[in-house]
Design a protein around this motif. Structure first.
Motif, PDB file in Angstrom:
ATOM      1  N   PHE A 227      38.493   0.604  48.785  1.00 11.17           N
ATOM      2  CA  PHE A 227      39.318   0.036  49.851  1.00 11.17           C
ATOM      3  C   PHE A 227      40.021  -1.231  49.374  1.00 11.17           C
ATOM      4  CE2 PHE A 227      39.790  -2.951  53.402  1.00 11.17           C
ATOM      5  CZ  PHE A 227      40.561  -2.185  54.277  1.00 11.17           C
ATOM      6  N   ILE A 228      39.296  -2.090  48.671  1.00 14.55           N
ATOM      7  CA  ILE A 228      39.887  -3.343  48.186  1.00 14.55           C
ATOM      8  C   ILE A 228      41.000  -3.055  47.180  1.00 14.55           C
ATOM      9  CG2 ILE A 228      39.413  -5.452  46.881  1.00 14.55           C
ATOM     10  CD1 ILE A 228      36.601  -5.441  48.111  1.00 14.55           C
ATOM     11  N   VAL A 229      40.771  -2.101  46.264  1.00 15.95           N
ATOM     12  CA  VAL A 229      41.792  -1.753  45.275  1.00 15.95           C
ATOM     13  C   VAL A 229      43.029  -1.181  45.974  1.00 15.95           C
ATOM     14  CG1 VAL A 229      42.348  -0.222  43.340  1.00 15.95           C
ATOM     15  CG2 VAL A 229      40.134  -1.391  43.414  1.00 15.95           C
ATOM     16  N   GLY A 230      42.817  -0.271  46.931  1.00 16.73           N
ATOM     17  CA  GLY A 230      43.943   0.305  47.665  1.00 16.73           C
ATOM     18  C   GLY A 230      44.714  -0.741  48.446  1.00 16.73           C
ATOM     19  N   LEU A 231      44.007  -1.699  49.013  1.00 15.69           N
ATOM     20  CA  LEU A 231      44.660  -2.758  49.779  1.00 15.69           C
ATOM     21  C   LEU A 231      45.565  -3.600  48.879  1.00 15.69           C
ATOM     22  CD1 LEU A 231      44.766  -4.115  52.614  1.00 15.69           C
ATOM     23  CD2 LEU A 231      42.938  -5.637  51.825  1.00 15.69           C
ATOM     24  N   VAL A 232      45.078  -3.918  47.698  1.00 17.49           N
ATOM     25  CA  VAL A 232      45.890  -4.693  46.754  1.00 17.49           C
ATOM     26  C   VAL A 232      47.113  -3.887  46.315  1.00 17.49           C
ATOM     27  CG1 VAL A 232      45.917  -5.757  44.467  1.00 17.49           C
ATOM     28  CG2 VAL A 232      43.931  -6.063  45.953  1.00 17.49           C
ATOM     29  N   MET A 233      46.928  -2.592  46.084  1.00 17.34           N
ATOM     30  CA  MET A 233      48.035  -1.752  45.628  1.00 17.34           C
ATOM     31  C   MET A 233      49.156  -1.689  46.659  1.00 17.34           C
ATOM     32  SD  MET A 233      46.150   1.472  43.744  1.00 17.34           S
ATOM     33  CE  MET A 233      47.717   2.291  43.437  1.00 17.34           C
ATOM     34  N   ILE A 234      48.824  -1.395  47.895  1.00 21.10           N
ATOM     35  CA  ILE A 234      49.886  -1.245  48.904  1.00 21.10           C
ATOM     36  C   ILE A 234      50.547  -2.589  49.204  1.00 21.10           C
ATOM     37  CG2 ILE A 234      48.792   0.800  49.880  1.00 21.10           C
ATOM     38  CD1 ILE A 234      48.843  -2.078  52.157  1.00 21.10           C
ATOM     39  N   PHE A 235      49.805  -3.677  49.083  1.00 20.36           N
ATOM     40  CA  PHE A 235      50.411  -4.990  49.307  1.00 20.36           C
ATOM     41  C   PHE A 235      51.444  -5.288  48.227  1.00 20.36           C
ATOM     42  CE2 PHE A 235      50.581  -9.574  48.537  1.00 20.36           C
ATOM     43  CZ  PHE A 235      50.981 -10.017  49.790  1.00 20.36           C
ATOM     44  N   VAL A 236      51.077  -5.072  46.973  1.00 23.56           N
ATOM     45  CA  VAL A 236      51.989  -5.365  45.859  1.00 23.56           C
ATOM     46  C   VAL A 236      53.230  -4.481  45.941  1.00 23.56           C
ATOM     47  CG1 VAL A 236      52.255  -5.278  43.351  1.00 23.56           C
ATOM     48  CG2 VAL A 236      50.154  -6.214  44.352  1.00 23.56           C
ATOM     49  N   MET A 237      53.062  -3.202  46.280  1.00 21.63           N
ATOM     50  CA  MET A 237      54.175  -2.258  46.273  1.00 21.63           C
ATOM     51  C   MET A 237      55.100  -2.423  47.475  1.00 21.63           C
ATOM     52  SD  MET A 237      52.509   1.300  44.815  1.00 21.63           S
ATOM     53  CE  MET A 237      51.263   1.409  46.116  1.00 21.63           C
ATOM     54  N   TRP A 238      54.554  -2.809  48.629  1.00 22.72           N
ATOM     55  CA  TRP A 238      55.336  -2.713  49.860  1.00 22.72           C
ATOM     56  C   TRP A 238      55.615  -4.027  50.560  1.00 22.72           C
ATOM     57  CZ3 TRP A 238      51.974   1.869  51.978  1.00 22.72           C
ATOM     58  CH2 TRP A 238      52.308   3.037  51.264  1.00 22.72           C
ATOM     59  N   VAL A 239      55.068  -5.126  50.086  1.00 25.32           N
ATOM     60  CA  VAL A 239      55.242  -6.373  50.825  1.00 25.32           C
ATOM     61  C   VAL A 239      56.710  -6.762  50.931  1.00 25.32           C
ATOM     62  CG1 VAL A 239      54.917  -7.810  48.757  1.00 25.32           C
ATOM     63  CG2 VAL A 239      54.468  -8.770  51.030  1.00 25.32           C
ATOM     64  N   VAL A 240      57.502  -6.501  49.881  1.00 25.80           N
ATOM     65  CA  VAL A 240      58.914  -6.870  49.915  1.00 25.80           C
ATOM     66  C   VAL A 240      59.687  -6.067  50.961  1.00 25.80           C
ATOM     67  CG1 VAL A 240      59.609  -5.199  48.148  1.00 25.80           C
ATOM     68  CG2 VAL A 240      60.923  -7.308  48.447  1.00 25.80           C
ATOM     69  N   HIS A 241      59.203  -4.851  51.290  1.00 24.38           N
ATOM     70  CA  HIS A 241      59.879  -4.015  52.277  1.00 24.38           C
ATOM     71  C   HIS A 241      59.411  -4.294  53.707  1.00 24.38           C
ATOM     72  CE1 HIS A 241      61.630  -1.607  49.078  1.00 24.38           C
ATOM     73  NE2 HIS A 241      60.428  -1.455  48.540  1.00 24.38           N
ATOM     74  N   ASN A 242      58.405  -5.118  53.857  1.00 21.35           N
ATOM     75  CA  ASN A 242      57.833  -5.359  55.181  1.00 21.35           C
ATOM     76  C   ASN A 242      58.095  -6.769  55.699  1.00 21.35           C
ATOM     77  OD1 ASN A 242      55.978  -3.005  56.292  1.00 21.35           O
ATOM     78  ND2 ASN A 242      55.791  -3.001  54.043  1.00 21.35           N
ATOM     79  N   ILE A 243      59.041  -7.450  55.098  1.00 19.60           N
ATOM     80  CA  ILE A 243      59.450  -8.756  55.615  1.00 19.60           C
ATOM     81  C   ILE A 243      60.338  -8.540  56.845  1.00 19.60           C
ATOM     82  CG2 ILE A 243      60.727 -10.865  55.103  1.00 19.60           C
ATOM     83  CD1 ILE A 243      59.965 -10.430  52.163  1.00 19.60           C
ATOM     84  N   PRO A 244      60.027  -9.132  57.981  1.00 18.83           N
ATOM     85  CA  PRO A 244      60.823  -8.912  59.199  1.00 18.83           C
ATOM     86  C   PRO A 244      62.282  -9.290  59.012  1.00 18.83           C
ATOM     87  CG  PRO A 244      58.752 -10.014  59.718  1.00 18.83           C
ATOM     88  CD  PRO A 244      58.860 -10.007  58.224  1.00 18.83           C
ATOM     89  N   ASN A 245      63.182  -8.534  59.683  1.00 21.01           N
ATOM     90  CA  ASN A 245      64.608  -8.825  59.648  1.00 21.01           C
ATOM     91  C   ASN A 245      65.220  -8.481  61.002  1.00 21.01           C
ATOM     92  OD1 ASN A 245      65.329  -5.900  59.557  1.00 21.01           O
ATOM     93  ND2 ASN A 245      64.338  -6.039  57.548  1.00 21.01           N
ATOM     94  N   ARG A 246      66.522  -8.658  61.133  1.00 15.74           N
ATOM     95  CA  ARG A 246      67.185  -8.478  62.421  1.00 15.74           C
ATOM     96  C   ARG A 246      67.140  -7.040  62.918  1.00 15.74           C
ATOM     97  NH1 ARG A 246      72.724 -12.173  62.088  1.00 15.74           N
ATOM     98  NH2 ARG A 246      71.674 -14.212  61.910  1.00 15.74           N
ATOM     99  N   THR A 247      67.137  -6.085  62.011  1.00 13.60           N
ATOM    100  CA  THR A 247      67.105  -4.675  62.445  1.00 13.60           C
ATOM    101  C   THR A 247      65.825  -4.360  63.222  1.00 13.60           C
ATOM    102  OG1 THR A 247      66.118  -4.000  60.339  1.00 13.60           O
ATOM    103  CG2 THR A 247      68.518  -3.958  60.487  1.00 13.60           C
ATOM    104  N   ASP A 248      64.778  -5.145  62.980  1.00 10.33           N
ATOM    105  CA  ASP A 248      63.523  -4.907  63.698  1.00 10.33           C
ATOM    106  C   ASP A 248      63.663  -5.210  65.187  1.00 10.33           C
ATOM    107  OD1 ASP A 248      62.308  -4.250  61.281  1.00 10.33           O
ATOM    108  OD2 ASP A 248      61.754  -6.332  60.894  1.00 10.33           O
TER     109      ASP A 248
END
Length: 409
Positions: A227-248
Motif C-alpha cells: 500500500f505504501i509503495v502504491g501510494l508513493v507511485m500514484i502520487f509521483v505520477m499524478w500529482v501534477v494532473h491533480n492541481i485544482p484549476n478553473r475547469t474544476d
C-alpha cells in the motif's frame, strides 16, 4: 463529500475522547475548589454520586496526593508511615505515572505499571468505533444503491467510434492496482480484526475466528508495505494532473454532468477524481504513518509531538480542545495511534467504495481506463474533452493510421 467530512469530524472528536487528562481542564470552574475537609482530603459522597452519573470529576485531589517524604514521622514513632508515603499514596503514584520505578528490562514501557487509559481505548474500540464505523460503510453502500436505482448507469452518448485513446500507461495501471488491491486486503483484514468477535465467533466458532484473525494480522502487516509503495507511485505520477484549476469549478457546478444535460469539460482528471486523489493521498499518508507506529511499537511516537505543535499554534484552543497533553505514556501513544488509524481507515473505505462504484457499474466505459488502459474517443470526449484535445494535438502521423491516440506523457 460534505457528509463524509461531517462523519470524519465526528470520528475525530471521538478519537480525542481517548486522550488522558483532557477532562481535567474542564472538570470544574476556574478557581473553584471542593471542600473535602470532612473526609481528610479523600473523595466525598458528592464525588461518588457524580462518578456514578458519569459527570466530569476533578481528579487532582487524588492525583496530587501522592505523599510527602518531608512529612514522614520520626523513626522513634512506630506508627508513622514509611518515608512519608502510605500504601494508598503509593498506588496513586503508580496510577498517575509519577512513581520512581526502576526495571531491569523494558525501558520506559516497563516502568508504566498501571495505565487505566487502556479501558477508555477498549470502550472506544468496542463502542463508538464499531458503531459509527460500521454504519458509515453501510450508509455509503445504501446511498449508492439508491443513487443507482434513481439515476441508473451513466451511459456513453451516441455510438462508439472504435478509435481508442491511451488513458493510462502500464506503469500507471500497475501503481493503481497495487494501491487498490492492497487497500482492499487491508480493509477486509481490518474489519475482521474489529468485528470478528461479533460476527464470526458466535456463529462459526472461536477457533475459526482465532485462525482468521491470526491470518488477518499477518496479511495486514505484510500487505501494508505494498500500500505504501502504491501510494508513493500514484502520487509521483499524478500529482501534477491533480492541481485544482478553473475547469474544476464548472465541473462542480454541474456535479459532473448530473445537473443539466451538458457534460462539463475536464482535463486528465476532473474535480471529482481530484477529490478522490487528495483524499487517498492525505488519508493514506496518515494511515501509513500511524500504521508504521503500530508495526514498530513504541519506536515511532507521534501524538505527543503533534499535541505540542497544536498547543503552540493555538489550534487546540481554537477547536475547543483546551491544552492537549504532551506527556504521554508509551501505551497511550499506541492506543491513540490505533484509534486514529482505524478512524481514517473507515473514512477512506467509504470514499473508495464510492470510487469503485463509479469505476465499475456506475459509469459505462470507466473500467476500460484501468482495465486495458484504452478508452473510446466518444467516452473521452464526453468525460475529459480538454484532455482528448491535447492528445489529438500531439498525435503522431503513424498513430492516425492505426486509429490510436498516443498519450501526452
Amino acid at each position: 463529500m460534505l457528509r463524509l467530512a461531517f462523519l470524519f469530524s465526528l470520528q475525530l472528536m471521538l478519537c480525542f475522547s481517548l486522550l488522558p487528562g483532557l477532562a481535567l481542564a474542564q472538570e470544574a470552574e476556574a478557581g473553584a475548589t471542593v471542600d473535602r475537609s470532612a473526609t481528610g482530603g479523600a473523595q466525598t459522597l458528592d464525588d461518588i454520586l457524580a462518578r456514578q452519573q458519569q459527570q466530569k470529576l476533578d481528579e487532582r485531589f487524588r492525583q496530587d496526593n501522592i505523599g510527602n517524604p518531608e512529612a514522614a514521622a520520626g523513626m522513634s514513632e512506630q506508627l508513622g508511615t514509611l518515608g512519608g508515603v502510605s500504601d494508598p499514596e503509593l498506588w496513586r503514584q503508580l496510577r498517575y505515572d509519577s512513581a520512581q520505578v526502576t526495571v531491569s528490562s523494558g525501558g520506559d514501557v516497563g516502568k508504566v505499571l498501571v495505565q487505566d487509559g487502556g479501558m477508555r481505548w477498549l470502550e472506544f474500540r468496542a463502542g463508538p468505533l464499531r458503531h459509527y464505523g460500521g454504519w458509515l460503510l453501510l450508509a455509503t453502500i445504501g446511498a449508492l444503491v439508491v443513487f443507482f436505482v434513481l439515476r441508473g448507469r451513466i451511459k456513453i452518448d451516441g455510438d462508439k467510434t472504435g478509435r481508442t485513446v491511451t488513458r493510462f500507461k502500464r506503469v500507471e495501471r500497475l501503481g493503481h492496482w497495487l494501491l487498490a488491491g492492497s487497500f482492499i486486503i487491508l480493509g477486509i483484514t481490518g474489519i475482521l480484526s474489529l468485528f470478528g468477535r461479533l460476527i464470526i465467533a458466535p456463529y462459526l466458532g472461536k477457533g475459526l475466528n482465532a485462525g482468521l484473525l491470526d491470518l488477518s494480522k499477518w496479511l495486514h502487516n505484510v500487505v501494508a508495505w505494498g500500500f505504501i509503495v502504491g501510494l508513493v507511485m500514484i502520487f509521483v505520477m499524478w500529482v501534477v494532473h491533480n492541481i485544482p484549476n478553473r475547469t474544476d469549478l464548472a465541473w462542480l457546478r454541474q456535479f459532473g454532468g448530473i445537473i443539466g444535460s451538458a457534460h462539463p469539460p475536464a482535463k486528465k482528471f476532473n474535480a471529482g477524481q481530484k477529490l478522490i486523489f487528495w483524499s487517498v493521498v492525505v488519508f493514506g499518508a496518515s494511515i501509513s504513518l500511524s500504521g508504521l507506529s503500530l508495526l514498530f511499537p513504541y519506536e515511532l511516537p507521534l501524538f505527543a509531538k503533534t499535541f505540542g505543535f497544536l498547543n503552540a499554534t493555538g489550534l487546540s484552543e481554537l477547536l475547543g480542545l483546551g491544552q492537549l497533553p504532551v506527556a504521554l505514556a508509551p501505551q497511550e501513544e499506541m492506543q491513540l495511534a490505533q484509534a486514529w488509524h482505524a478512524i481514517l481507515a473507515f473514512v477512506l473505505m467509504a470514499i473508495i467504495i464510492a470510487h469503485i462504484y463509479i469505476g465499475s457499474v456506475g459509469m459505462e466505459g470507466a473500467y476500460d481506463a484501468m482495465g486495458s488502459g484504452e478508452v473510446d474517443e466518444v467516452w473521452a470526449k464526453q468525460h475529459h474533452s480538454i484532455w482528448l484535445e491535447e492528445m489529438q494535438g500531439q498525435q503522431a502521423p503513424s498513430d492516425k493510421d492505426k486509429g490510436t491516440v498516443s498519450p501526452a506523457e
